[in-house]
Design a protein around this motif. Structure first.
Motif, PDB file in Angstrom:
ATOM      1  N   ALA A  19       0.823  -1.213   0.000  1.00 54.61           N
ATOM      2  CA  ALA A  19       0.000   0.000   0.000  1.00 54.61           C
ATOM      3  C   ALA A  19       0.856   1.262   0.000  1.00 54.61           C
ATOM      4  O   ALA A  19       0.449   2.299  -0.535  1.00 54.61           O
ATOM      5  CB  ALA A  19      -0.936  -0.009   1.206  1.00 54.61           C
ATOM      6  N   GLU A  20       2.036   1.187   0.585  1.00 50.45           N
ATOM      7  CA  GLU A  20       2.933   2.348   0.632  1.00 50.45           C
ATOM      8  C   GLU A  20       3.562   2.633  -0.730  1.00 50.45           C
ATOM      9  O   GLU A  20       4.048   3.747  -0.968  1.00 50.45           O
ATOM     10  CB  GLU A  20       4.036   2.117   1.667  1.00 50.45           C
ATOM     11  N   GLN A  21       3.506   1.661  -1.633  1.00 48.00           N
ATOM     12  CA  GLN A  21       4.158   1.813  -2.932  1.00 48.00           C
ATOM     13  C   GLN A  21       3.187   2.125  -4.062  1.00 48.00           C
ATOM     14  O   GLN A  21       3.609   2.566  -5.132  1.00 48.00           O
ATOM     15  CB  GLN A  21       4.918   0.516  -3.288  1.00 48.00           C
ATOM     16  N   SER A  22       1.913   1.911  -3.854  1.00 45.84           N
ATOM     17  CA  SER A  22       0.955   2.020  -4.956  1.00 45.84           C
ATOM     18  C   SER A  22      -0.391   2.547  -4.452  1.00 45.84           C
ATOM     19  O   SER A  22      -0.942   2.036  -3.475  1.00 45.84           O
ATOM     20  CB  SER A  22       0.759   0.641  -5.600  1.00 45.84           C
ATOM     21  N   GLU A  23      -0.904   3.561  -5.148  1.00 46.32           N
ATOM     22  CA  GLU A  23      -2.226   4.106  -4.797  1.00 46.32           C
ATOM     23  C   GLU A  23      -3.302   3.046  -4.978  1.00 46.32           C
ATOM     24  O   GLU A  23      -4.236   2.953  -4.176  1.00 46.32           O
ATOM     25  CB  GLU A  23      -2.530   5.321  -5.684  1.00 46.32           C
ATOM     26  N   LEU A  59      -3.168   0.753  -2.054  1.00 45.82           N
ATOM     27  CA  LEU A  59      -3.660   1.434  -0.860  1.00 45.82           C
ATOM     28  C   LEU A  59      -5.178   1.417  -0.817  1.00 45.82           C
ATOM     29  O   LEU A  59      -5.793   1.100   0.219  1.00 45.82           O
ATOM     30  CB  LEU A  59      -3.144   2.873  -0.824  1.00 45.82           C
ATOM     31  N   ILE A  60      -5.811   1.760  -1.942  1.00 49.48           N
ATOM     32  CA  ILE A  60      -7.276   1.756  -1.992  1.00 49.48           C
ATOM     33  C   ILE A  60      -7.816   0.342  -1.775  1.00 49.48           C
ATOM     34  O   ILE A  60      -8.803   0.147  -1.059  1.00 49.48           O
ATOM     35  CB  ILE A  60      -7.757   2.338  -3.337  1.00 49.48           C
ATOM     36  N   ALA A  61      -7.142  -0.651  -2.357  1.00 53.96           N
ATOM     37  CA  ALA A  61      -7.568  -2.042  -2.155  1.00 53.96           C
ATOM     38  C   ALA A  61      -7.448  -2.440  -0.690  1.00 53.96           C
ATOM     39  O   ALA A  61      -8.319  -3.130  -0.149  1.00 53.96           O
ATOM     40  CB  ALA A  61      -6.738  -2.972  -3.035  1.00 53.96           C
ATOM     41  N   PHE A  62      -6.369  -2.002  -0.016  1.00 54.68           N
ATOM     42  CA  PHE A  62      -6.188  -2.331   1.401  1.00 54.68           C
ATOM     43  C   PHE A  62      -7.282  -1.692   2.251  1.00 54.68           C
ATOM     44  O   PHE A  62      -7.867  -2.343   3.127  1.00 54.68           O
ATOM     45  CB  PHE A  62      -4.807  -1.872   1.878  1.00 54.68           C
ATOM     46  N   LYS A  63      -7.544  -0.421   2.022  1.00 52.34           N
ATOM     47  CA  LYS A  63      -8.592   0.263   2.790  1.00 52.34           C
ATOM     48  C   LYS A  63      -9.944  -0.419   2.603  1.00 52.34           C
ATOM     49  O   LYS A  63     -10.703  -0.611   3.560  1.00 52.34           O
ATOM     50  CB  LYS A  63      -8.686   1.727   2.341  1.00 52.34           C
ATOM     51  N   TRP A  92     -15.500   2.045   2.324  1.00 53.33           N
ATOM     52  CA  TRP A  92     -15.983   2.250   0.963  1.00 53.33           C
ATOM     53  C   TRP A  92     -15.090   3.281   0.276  1.00 53.33           C
ATOM     54  O   TRP A  92     -14.873   4.373   0.795  1.00 53.33           O
ATOM     55  CB  TRP A  92     -17.424   2.736   0.971  1.00 53.33           C
ATOM     56  N   CYS A  93     -14.572   2.945  -0.895  1.00 53.19           N
ATOM     57  CA  CYS A  93     -13.656   3.830  -1.616  1.00 53.19           C
ATOM     58  C   CYS A  93     -14.078   3.948  -3.076  1.00 53.19           C
ATOM     59  O   CYS A  93     -14.703   3.049  -3.637  1.00 53.19           O
ATOM     60  CB  CYS A  93     -12.229   3.294  -1.577  1.00 53.19           C
ATOM     61  N   ASP A  94     -13.693   5.086  -3.680  1.00 54.92           N
ATOM     62  CA  ASP A  94     -13.803   5.215  -5.122  1.00 54.92           C
ATOM     63  C   ASP A  94     -12.618   4.513  -5.761  1.00 54.92           C
ATOM     64  O   ASP A  94     -11.543   4.407  -5.165  1.00 54.92           O
ATOM     65  CB  ASP A  94     -13.787   6.692  -5.529  1.00 54.92           C
ATOM     66  N   LYS A  95     -12.801   4.065  -6.989  1.00 50.52           N
ATOM     67  CA  LYS A  95     -11.692   3.454  -7.708  1.00 50.52           C
ATOM     68  C   LYS A  95     -10.628   4.509  -8.013  1.00 50.52           C
ATOM     69  O   LYS A  95     -10.910   5.711  -8.018  1.00 50.52           O
ATOM     70  CB  LYS A  95     -12.190   2.803  -8.998  1.00 50.52           C
ATOM     71  N   VAL A  96      -9.436   4.050  -8.309  1.00 45.50           N
ATOM     72  CA  VAL A  96      -8.311   4.954  -8.535  1.00 45.50           C
ATOM     73  C   VAL A  96      -8.599   5.949  -9.647  1.00 45.50           C
ATOM     74  O   VAL A  96      -8.253   7.125  -9.551  1.00 45.50           O
ATOM     75  CB  VAL A  96      -7.042   4.148  -8.882  1.00 45.50           C
TER      76      VAL A  96
END
Length: 560
Positions: free
Chosen positions: A303-307, A310-314, A321-325
């Motif tokens: 998650a520290e290397q890729s947005e 990170l979104i997938a981890f959250k 709930w997150c928006d896609k990249v």
């Protein structure tokens, strides 16, 4: 988290049964069937896990699982027509991945299948695809195969994925279904689990299965899910948000059971909240067993290397709930500062200056008209209208994987007769709208005009403005939509169809950083957003021209 030893189950169950019994007696509306609750726990404790390091080992309960089994199956009505019947008819278990959802769902099916005497039970597990629902089916059958006494009672088939149990003249059935499957009518459902419904393409099978519970005295629906990206789908709108309101006491539904393991807004104020291991515990009820701390820490490194990671981890491991990249405008921004556009608001809008954008479809596609109303304070109220052909509705639901049926029922989309768009019907509607509101002008795509535009122009319904679809015309209003959304000055009343279309938008940029909506690359339909851009484009130009006129009117000519 420590593994609870089998000898501890009984003490935990006993203590909770006593506590729950006392709690229910105070009110009197419900009671705990203590013997049934105990029998369910006793049966479940004999069942063995099916995979990974726990395969072949008796079920490793956590306290929340023991309490849930007791609550769901043991709590009954104590008064009225439903006396003696099970209290809970719907449930949601909301937790991240790797917390044993599949095994727990299979265990609930097993308890219902073998511990209850209802005749001709019909139990189903629904997944996005048949392969996904087969995971629950596989866990269910593997649990059975490890117990000779149970295995002798059933007949298992892989195609279709089904388990049957004969009970004299009656047959109990457990079967895996796909959320996009056909021919699911005619079911008499007693119990079903809805696996990861945030991934389901539409509500069709879920609706059929829930409708099939009408003939049962004690039906039970259990939704088991993680957070996702689709905040326009039926799970988020109809189940998740409903469950949150039940938990918050905003909705009084005593038949809905919720176990929701998620973070709240306060937890997420720190930008790096996702690194906080104490918050991991809050979202993951089985943390330390599954998932393990080492698993989570490895995910943090990614998650520290890729947005994207990170979104997938959250989303998948903290239940956020997150928006896609690649989303254009975040859902939280798009729905910022929304107000209801009801009857009183419509009366106010009737007196305000209005601009429209008309995105004409092909003969079988969506047609969109979006009206925007200047609030004289830098913002706009938005009212969208959508039309689709009625006869090919089912095909559209299957093809587009979108809940058109629900939107039609809610009045968010109008249907036209036949299998192509009826422009005469749309013309009448546009004339009524223009007669009701003070619609100053409507923009339309000059390269996709039709007889509809010609007739509206000839009848002088309102001024029809040709509007280009290139960067020169579309960039400024597209950027302005972003600005207004961030400022909370674009009030669309959280219109579900427009929300969905906004989430579908993919932008195209030129070397000068001009932008426009790319219809070809967008995930799904974006017609309403294109219409909104056009409406905003002519509104901005008209307002700017009026401001320039006002400057000269107020100061007069300057002599040099």
């Amino acid at each position: 988290m420590q593994i609870i030893q089998p000898q501890e189950y009984w003490q935990i169950a006993k203590d909770y049964i006593i506590k729950k019994d006392i709690e229910l007696q105070k009110d009197g509306k419900y009671y705990l069937d203590k013997q049934l609750a105990y029998n369910c726990i006793k049966f479940a404790s004999l069942i063995k896990h099916t995979s990974a390091g726990f395969g072949g080992i008796n079920f490793q309960f956590q306290q929340w699982q023991i309490e849930s089994i007791i609550d769901l199956f043991g709590t009954k009505h104590n008064i009225g027509d439903f006396k003696g019947l099970r209290r809970y008819q719907r449930a949601l278990f909301f937790m991240p991945k790797k917390n044993g959802k599949t095994e727990f769902g299979a265990l609930l099916h097993l308890i219902m299948f073998f511990c209850f005497e209802e005749k001709s039970k019909e139990q189903y597990c629904i997944g996005k695809t048949l392969d996904q629902s087969k995971l629950v089916h596989k866990a269910f059958t593997t649990m059975i195969k490890q117990e000779d006494e149970l295995y002798e009672q059933v007949h298992i088939t892989k195609q279709p994925p089904r388990v049957t149990k004969e009970d004299g003249a009656f047959t109990d059935v457990f079967e895996a279904l796909a959320s996009d499957a056909d021919n699911q009518e005619g079911k008499n459902v007693s119990f079903f689990t809805n696996d990861e419904p945030h991934t389901h393409p539409n509500k069709e099978v879920y609706q059929i299965v829930t409708d099939g519970m009408a003939g049962r005295n004690e039906p039970l629906e259990v939704n088991i899910s993680t957070a996702g990206y689709n905040m326009q789908g039926y799970f988020y709108l109809d189940i998740y948000l409903y469950a949150r309101k039940v938990n918050q006491g905003l909705i009084n539904d005593e038949t809905f059971y919720c176990k929701m393991f998620e973070l709240d807004e306060e937890d997420m104020k720190d930008e790096y909240f996702w690194k906080n291991e104490e918050l991991w515990k809050k979202a993951n009820p089985n943390l330390g067993i599954s998932p393990t701390y080492s698993y989570m820490r490895n995910k943090i490194i990614l998650a520290e290397q890729s947005e994207q990671s990170l979104i997938a981890f959250k989303t998948k491991h903290l239940n956020v709930w997150c928006d896609k990249v690649d989303v254009w405008i975040k859902n939280s921004v798009w729905n910022n500062n929304q107000q209801k556009i009801g009857f009183n608001k419509l009366k106010q809008l009737k007196t305000r200056k209005c601009y429209g954008g008309l995105d004409l479809s092909s003969c079988t596609d969506i047609t969109a008209l979006v009206l925007i109303f200047d609030d004289n304070n830098g913002g706009f109220d938005v009212i969208p209208y959508f039309w689709i052909p009625k006869d090919n509705m089912i095909e559209r639901v299957r093809r587009d994987k979108v809940p058109y049926f629900d939107w039609v029922k809610k009045g968010l989309i109008k249907t036209t007769d036949g299998n192509v768009v009826d422009y005469a019907f749309i013309e009448k509607h546009i004339k009524r709208v223009c007669n009701f509101f003070n619609v100053k002008m409507i923009a339309y795509d000059r390269w996709n005009s039709s007889d509809l535009v010609r007739r509206l122009t000839e009848d002088e319904v309102t001024e029809m403005i040709q509007f280009g679809q290139g960067y020169a015309s579309m960039s400024a209003p597209t950027k302005q939509i972003e600005v207004l959304s961030l400022q909370g000055k674009l009030n669309h009343d959280k219109n579900e169809v427009l929300n969905w279309m906004c989430s579908n938008v993919v932008l195209r940029r030129d070397p000068s950083d001009n932008i426009k909506i790319d219809k070809d690359k967008s995930i799904e339909k974006v017609d309403g957003m294109v219409a909104l851009c056009m409406a905003l484009g002519i509104a901005i130009k008209d307002i700017e021209e009026k401001e320039e006129e006002n400057i000269y009117d107020s100061r007069g000519l300057i002599e040099l």
